[in-house]
Design an enzyme around this catalytic site. Structure first.
Site, PDB file in Angstrom:
ATOM      1  N   GLY A  48      14.158  46.728  53.634  1.00 23.15           N
ATOM      2  CA  GLY A  48      13.734  48.149  53.801  1.00 23.15           C
ATOM      3  C   GLY A  48      13.183  48.647  52.575  1.00 23.15           C
ATOM      4  O   GLY A  48      12.046  49.512  52.803  1.00 23.15           O
ATOM      5  N   ASP A 103      16.332  51.812  50.428  1.00 26.59           N
ATOM      6  CA  ASP A 103      15.530  52.820  51.044  1.00 26.59           C
ATOM      7  C   ASP A 103      16.148  54.265  51.603  1.00 26.59           C
ATOM      8  O   ASP A 103      15.647  54.972  51.563  1.00 26.59           O
ATOM      9  CB  ASP A 103      14.985  52.050  52.244  1.00 26.59           C
ATOM     10  CG  ASP A 103      16.104  51.315  53.367  1.00 26.59           C
ATOM     11  OD1 ASP A 103      17.132  51.322  52.726  1.00 26.59           O
ATOM     12  OD2 ASP A 103      15.732  50.679  54.085  1.00 26.59           O
ATOM     13  N   ASP A 106      22.682  56.193  54.378  1.00 25.05           N
ATOM     14  CA  ASP A 106      23.047  56.941  55.581  1.00 25.05           C
ATOM     15  C   ASP A 106      24.678  57.285  55.806  1.00 25.05           C
ATOM     16  O   ASP A 106      25.055  58.424  54.869  1.00 25.05           O
ATOM     17  CB  ASP A 106      22.778  56.077  56.860  1.00 25.05           C
ATOM     18  CG  ASP A 106      22.788  56.800  58.242  1.00 25.05           C
ATOM     19  OD1 ASP A 106      23.065  58.039  57.990  1.00 25.05           O
ATOM     20  OD2 ASP A 106      22.787  56.190  59.371  1.00 25.05           O
ATOM     21  N   PHE A 155      16.899  59.981  62.899  1.00 22.41           N
ATOM     22  CA  PHE A 155      16.467  58.614  62.837  1.00 22.41           C
ATOM     23  C   PHE A 155      14.927  58.644  62.196  1.00 22.41           C
ATOM     24  O   PHE A 155      14.141  59.370  62.781  1.00 22.41           O
ATOM     25  CB  PHE A 155      16.504  57.766  64.079  1.00 22.41           C
ATOM     26  CG  PHE A 155      16.398  56.289  63.514  1.00 22.41           C
ATOM     27  CD1 PHE A 155      17.417  55.662  63.120  1.00 22.41           C
ATOM     28  CD2 PHE A 155      15.238  55.585  63.829  1.00 22.41           C
ATOM     29  CE1 PHE A 155      17.315  54.363  62.768  1.00 22.41           C
ATOM     30  CE2 PHE A 155      14.839  54.504  63.687  1.00 22.41           C
ATOM     31  CZ  PHE A 155      15.980  53.510  62.816  1.00 22.41           C
ATOM     32  N   ILE A 156      14.624  57.855  61.270  1.00 20.72           N
ATOM     33  CA  ILE A 156      13.259  57.937  60.749  1.00 20.72           C
ATOM     34  C   ILE A 156      12.844  56.470  60.793  1.00 20.72           C
ATOM     35  O   ILE A 156      13.781  55.543  60.494  1.00 20.72           O
ATOM     36  CB  ILE A 156      13.088  58.641  59.514  1.00 20.72           C
ATOM     37  CG1 ILE A 156      14.093  58.117  58.242  1.00 20.72           C
ATOM     38  CG2 ILE A 156      13.367  60.197  59.660  1.00 20.72           C
ATOM     39  CD1 ILE A 156      13.556  57.622  57.418  1.00 20.72           C
ATOM     40  N   ASP A 162      12.595  50.403  59.386  1.00 19.29           N
ATOM     41  CA  ASP A 162      11.957  49.880  60.701  1.00 19.29           C
ATOM     42  C   ASP A 162      13.063  50.733  61.866  1.00 19.29           C
ATOM     43  O   ASP A 162      13.927  51.097  61.672  1.00 19.29           O
ATOM     44  CB  ASP A 162      12.507  48.491  60.774  1.00 19.29           C
ATOM     45  CG  ASP A 162      13.801  48.122  61.070  1.00 19.29           C
ATOM     46  OD1 ASP A 162      14.667  48.726  59.908  1.00 19.29           O
ATOM     47  OD2 ASP A 162      14.360  47.376  61.889  1.00 19.29           O
TER      48      ASP A 162
HETATM   49  P1  IMP Z   1      24.634  52.906  55.560  1.00 23.54           P
HETATM   50  O1  IMP Z   1      25.713  51.914  55.483  1.00 23.54           O
HETATM   51  O2  IMP Z   1      25.319  53.692  56.966  1.00 23.54           O
HETATM   52  O3  IMP Z   1      24.514  53.871  54.628  1.00 23.54           O
HETATM   53  O4  IMP Z   1      23.324  52.235  56.202  1.00 23.54           O
HETATM   54  C1  IMP Z   1      22.163  52.113  55.577  1.00 23.54           C
HETATM   55  C2  IMP Z   1      21.271  51.280  56.488  1.00 23.54           C
HETATM   56  O5  IMP Z   1      20.890  51.628  57.831  1.00 23.54           O
HETATM   57  C3  IMP Z   1      19.928  51.297  55.732  1.00 23.54           C
HETATM   58  O6  IMP Z   1      19.674  50.459  54.885  1.00 23.54           O
HETATM   59  C4  IMP Z   1      18.893  50.967  57.026  1.00 23.54           C
HETATM   60  O7  IMP Z   1      18.586  49.763  57.097  1.00 23.54           O
HETATM   61  C5  IMP Z   1      19.635  51.674  58.135  1.00 23.54           C
HETATM   62  N1  IMP Z   1      19.294  52.980  58.365  1.00 23.54           N
HETATM   63  C6  IMP Z   1      20.144  54.047  58.195  1.00 23.54           C
HETATM   64  N2  IMP Z   1      19.286  55.083  58.662  1.00 23.54           N
HETATM   65  C7  IMP Z   1      18.412  54.915  59.132  1.00 23.54           C
HETATM   66  C8  IMP Z   1      16.997  55.401  59.626  1.00 23.54           C
HETATM   67  O8  IMP Z   1      16.928  56.732  59.880  1.00 23.54           O
HETATM   68  N3  IMP Z   1      15.873  54.483  59.890  1.00 23.54           N
HETATM   69  C9  IMP Z   1      15.945  53.250  59.820  1.00 23.54           C
HETATM   70  N4  IMP Z   1      17.151  52.434  59.045  1.00 23.54           N
HETATM   71  C10 IMP Z   1      18.134  53.388  58.870  1.00 23.54           C
HETATM   72 MG    MG Z   2      18.503  49.311  53.404  1.00 23.23          MG
END
Ligand code: IMP
Ligand code: MG
Length: 178
Positions: A48, A103, A106, A155-156, A162
């Protein structure tokens, strides 16, 4: 182009390429000041972050190194289920100033695991940079000193991010239309 279709979902323009590039440049300038003399190693998290990294790093004017890694998930034998694995790190990071280039953060679980895996390799310091942060979803304690945009929990897609493997090549960032 104010709306785009990616697979079965419609997305509306959320942050234009122009706004993104302006914020990325500000961030790079801050890093150029903060990290001068440290020869930082930028650790870009694929897939990403490839677009963000390309723009950010071309605005970095201090001596630095850049490398690319991947965080993979697999079902471990532990009861917690998902285990993360760091792939592709060949450099010795002992004693280095490491800047993670992500990128989006979340829940923050991916970043927390990544930090744990990197700390085992004894860098001098690790700092997190992320193009986007969803503060409302963050479930772990993380210091994210280098961030471009704090966004809502929607979600973006686009600018490297992606939806089901598609949409990474979109120039702007789009938000899903419910
Ligand atoms: P985390 O472990 O929940 O912080 O997940 C992070 C990963 O989830 C990122 O590196 C993205 O691959 C994916 N992700 C989280 N939110 C989005 C979104 O809104 N769009 C696309 N990918 C996302
Ligand atoms: Mg990522």
């Amino acid at each position: 182009m104010n709306t785009v279709q990616v697979k079965d979902k419609q997305f509306a323009l959320y942050i234009s390429e122009e706004e993104i590039l302006a914020r990325v440049k500000e961030l790079a300038n801050r890093m150029n000041t903060d990290l001068a003399g440290k020869n930082p190693l930028f650790l870009v998290i694929l897939n990403g972050s490839f677009v963000f990294a390309a723009d950010l790093l071309r605005d970095i004017t201090i001596p630095c190194e850049i490398t690319f890694v991947r965080v993979a998930s697999y079902e471990g034998v532990s009861s917690t289920g998902e285990v993360k694995q760091l792939l592709g790190l060949t450099q010795n990071i002992e004693g280095r100033t490491v800047i993670i280039v992500e990128d989006i953060i979340d829940t923050g679980f991916t970043m927390k695991e990544l930090l744990r895996m990197l700390e085992e390799k004894h860098p001098a310091e690790i700092h997190i940079s992320s193009l986007l942060v969803k503060p409302g979803n963050l479930q772990v304690d993380l210091d994210i000193p280098y961030r471009c945009f704090d966004i809502a929990n929607e979600f973006i897609v686009g600018y490297g991010l992606d939806y089901d493997h598609e949409g990474r090549n979109l120039r702007h960032i789009y938000q899903v239309v419910e």
